[in-house]
Write an enzyme that holds these catalytic residues in place. Structure first.
Site, PDB file in Angstrom:
ATOM      1  CG  ASP A   1      -4.383   5.135   7.147  1.00 18.53           C
ATOM      2  OD1 ASP A   1      -3.300   4.545   7.266  1.00 18.53           O
ATOM      3  OD2 ASP A   1      -4.752   5.675   6.073  1.00 18.53           O
TER       4      ASP A   1
ATOM      5  CD  GLU B   1      -1.320   2.116   1.777  1.00 18.31           C
ATOM      6  OE1 GLU B   1      -1.755   3.182   1.294  1.00 18.31           O
ATOM      7  OE2 GLU B   1      -1.975   1.463   2.615  1.00 18.31           O
TER       8      GLU B   1
HETATM    9  C1  GLC Z   1      -3.293   5.258   3.081  1.00 17.68           C
HETATM   10  C2  GLC Z   1      -2.075   5.235   3.979  1.00 17.68           C
HETATM   11  C3  GLC Z   1      -1.785   6.548   4.647  1.00 17.68           C
HETATM   12  C4  GLC Z   1      -2.238   7.697   3.765  1.00 17.68           C
HETATM   13  C5  GLC Z   1      -3.750   7.616   3.635  1.00 17.68           C
HETATM   14  C6  GLC Z   1      -4.304   8.703   2.717  1.00 17.68           C
HETATM   15  O1  GLC Z   1      -3.982   4.056   3.165  1.00 17.68           O
HETATM   16  O2  GLC Z   1      -2.010   4.209   4.962  1.00 17.68           O
HETATM   17  O3  GLC Z   1      -0.372   6.599   4.909  1.00 17.68           O
HETATM   18  O4  GLC Z   1      -1.850   8.933   4.339  1.00 17.68           O
HETATM   19  O5  GLC Z   1      -4.183   6.348   3.176  1.00 17.68           O
HETATM   20  O6  GLC Z   1      -3.885   8.499   1.404  1.00 17.68           O
END
Ligand code: GLC
Length: 656
Positions: free
Chosen positions: A331, A528
């Site tokens: 992530d 988030e």
């Molecule tokens: C974010 C998320 C993830 C996402 C990634 C790219 O923090 O947790 O779900 O795909 O970053 O944007």
């Protein structure tokens, strides 16, 4: 053109028809020239091409393939892609070209690709994006209901069709990889990512994993110009964290539950966190997996392990036991969450992440530091070349399967279909089927078109930003984010016929005698941890963390409560529609006043689909994908709990 027939014939057929529809003929590879390197010979089997290319690569080129940068870091000088051997670029939420148009997206991705092909071995990049409810970043995209609404449909074929549209609009505008679907099982609705979940049971999440088929097609279809690589996320247990254990995010302060700790026994973790990954890998052949920011601390253990450093579960269980043959993408700065002890350095986290089994690293801005750290780790023997070769082979395999070596640039054949009527019709059907009718006293619904007045109120009646939620134009989404589509109010006006439609957001205008009242209430967008109940009070603003924002509480705002009170006190019939990413607490006073109550979730761009059910041109068939609590204090509350006493049970939904 991707279309589906009406529901009755579609359930069985759609999944088959759509997934088999080669919208482009597969290019027949021409015989290679004698001096063509084997990896450039499309007639050769992929494993041979991978082995040949791997054998030609330097350590720097291999490390580069394992590195993903955010577009903002290279946009001003794309030559960095080749000079740093980058294997991938992403758009984080809201990281968009200017202008933000489908053509500009394709031009941007192709500009980066051209830079990548200037590298010594001409290895194309993968471009990843959060196509989590359609390609929400892109202005003009068809924006679908978020997953919690798709879960309410209980319609796997429709979900496959929706994601096929999302894949087509993504691939035809450049990106070949979607960081979707989230196969999280949301267990505490106070979690800000509840709306990214299909529901609170593994069974429902697994039923909706046809989303992967819609995105990727069947094995062999990844080359098609309407398919993308999918990502099952976030491995594992992202929706299983305990409220109060959320991460101390260094930029915004505490998230109460997001990125927290799974404090369960192993059997519960297997049942609620790992189970959805078995069909995702074995039945749907998902091409990539993204670890969770969260930790696991099994009952009885004194240690907690971050999923990004969890070798037992990534390498042992996912790759070893389940045979996952795609690649694992971290992530966003995810390895920063690996905290085996105080003073852990970045370099140590790199080693822990690679050795846990992560293959590609989402390092938006510090990608050069990552490459230096990993190179050093190999040279000092902390990371084996076998691990590097395994990671690079996994990544290259997907690039070959996507056809990127033969067709590195965007195939724009279907670009004109972005946001077209056929696509929006599928999204509208998804909205219709996602609506859940919770109460319908005096048969208030469907609204009868017998003239009179329809009095519309509420904060979410005429706000396409609110009804689309997070991951729409920007990371957090926004009440002022406007995209092509229809609001719920516009849908009501379309259906009203001869009835007069009055709109007063706060219900300050008088309610005509005998009017039918429709009050559309709910949440403003979030993503988030910002969506956690009692989450950070500051808006996410890279420059200034002191931009106050409304803190989420899973309650109706006072303005919405007043609107409900006013309208329901005066209208002949009073219908309340909740537009939110999760259930909201409906106080007994408001509930008693309503004749009808509808959960609309986050419908996206086609708000008119909500009105279709209100007026009966489509029927209420949706059922709750999550338990609807009486109060927030009941959270977490899930079907199967002892003394289960919600306001509306998981699976509940009235029909019309
Ligand atoms: C974010 C998320 C993830 C996402 C990634 C790219 O923090 O947790 O779900 O795909 O970053 O944007």
């Amino acid at each position: 053109m991707i279309t589906i027939t009406i529901r009755s014939a579609a359930r069985a057929a759609v999944a088959g028809v759509l997934l088999a529809s080669p919208l482009v003929a597969v290019a027949v590879a021409a015989p290679a020239q004698a001096d063509t390197p084997a990896y450039e010979d499309a007639a050769r089997p992929v494993p041979q091409r991978v082995a040949d290319l791997l054998g030609r690569m330097t350590l720097a080129e291999k490390v580069g393939q394992m590195t993903q940068a955010e577009r903002a870091s290279i946009d001003s000088d794309p030559s960095i892609i080749a000079s740093d051997n980058l294997g991938s670029v992403l758009s984080g939420g809201g990281s968009v070209p200017t202008p933000n148009t489908p053509t500009a997206w394709a031009d941007m991705v192709d500009r980066y690709q051209r830079a990548a092909l200037a590298s010594r071995l001409h290895i194309p990049i993968l471009y990843g994006i959060d196509t989590v409810h359609g390609d929400g970043n892109m202005y003009g995209a068809t924006v679908f209901p978020h997953n919690i609404g798709l879960g309410a449909t209980r319609d796997p074929a429709l979900v496959a069709a929706a994601e096929h549209v999302a894949a087509s609009e993504t691939r035809s505008t450049g990106p070949q990889w979607a960081f979707a679907p989230c196969i999280c099982v949301a267990r505490d609705d106070r979690w800000g990512r509840t709306y990214e979940s299909f529901g609170e049971t593994p069974a429902l999440v697994e039923q909706m994993e046809t989303a992967i088929d819609g995105l990727q097609g069947r094995p062999g279809q990844l080359k098609d110009n309407d398919r993308v690589l999918a990502t099952a996320k976030h491995f594992a247990g992202d929706g299983l964290t305990t409220y109060g254990t959320g991460s101390n995010d260094q930029t915004t302060g505490n998230y109460p539950i997001d990125q927290g700790v799974d404090q369960v026994d192993r059997a519960t973790f297997d049942r609620l966190a790992l189970a959805p990954y078995v069909p995702a890998v074995q039945q749907h052949h998902v091409g990539s997996v993204m670890p969770s920011y969260s930790d696991v601390q099994f009952t009885g253990d004194t240690t907690r392990t971050n999923m990004h450093g969890n070798r037992d579960l990534i390498t042992g269980w996912l790759k070893g036991k389940e045979g996952f043959d795609g690649f694992v993408i971290s992530d966003y700065n995810g390895i920063d969450h690996i905290q085996p002890g105080a003073g852990t350095t970045f370099e140590q986290r790199v080693v822990l992440g690679v050795n846990a089994g992560i293959d590609m690293f989402m390092q938006p801005s510090n990608f050069a530091d990552f490459e230096a750290a990993l190179t050093d780790a190999v040279n000092t023997g902390q990371v084996s070349m076998a691990r590097i070769d395994d990671a690079v082979s996994r990544i290259l395999t997907k690039k070959f399967e996507l056809g990127l070596f033969e067709h590195p640039y965007t195939d724009r054949t279907q670009l004109p279909e972005v946001g077209d009527a056929a696509h929006r019709a599928i999204a509208r059907r998804a909205v219709q089927e996602s609506q859940v009718l919770l109460r319908n006293r005096k048969h208030a619904l469907p609204i009868r078109r017998n003239g009179g007045t329809i009095y519309v109120a509420g904060s979410n009646a005429d706000n396409i930003g609110n009804q689309s939620g997070g991951w729409t134009l920007t990371w957090q989404g926004g009440s002022t984010n406007v995209i092509p589509g229809t609001t719920i109010l516009q849908g009501i006006r379309q259906h009203a016929g001869h009835a007069r439609v009055t709109y007063s957001a706060t219900a300050s205008a008088p309610v005509p005698h005998g009017a039918t009242g429709v009050v559309v209430v709910g949440e403003t967008p979030y993503s988030e941890g910002f969506g956690d109940v009692n989450g950070p009070q500051w808006a996410y603003d890279p420059g200034d963390h002191n931009v106050p924002r409304p803190v989420k509480d899973m309650q109706l705002s006072s303005a919405d409560k007043s609107a409900v009170d006013r309208v329901c006190a005066a209208a002949a019939k009073c219908i309340v529609v909740v537009v939110s990413g999760r259930p909201l607490q409906i106080d007994p006073k408001q509930l008693k006043e309503t004749d009808a109550l509808v959960a609309a979730w986050l419908p996206g761009s086609e708000g008119e689909g909500v009105a279709d059910d209100l007026f009966g041109t489509a029927h209420y068939t949706g059922t709750l994908p999550v338990t609807w609590p009486r109060t927030v204090a009941q959270e977490p509350i899930n079907v199967g709990d002892p003394n289960y006493d919600p306001l509306y049970a998981y699976g509940f939904g009235l029909r019309t």
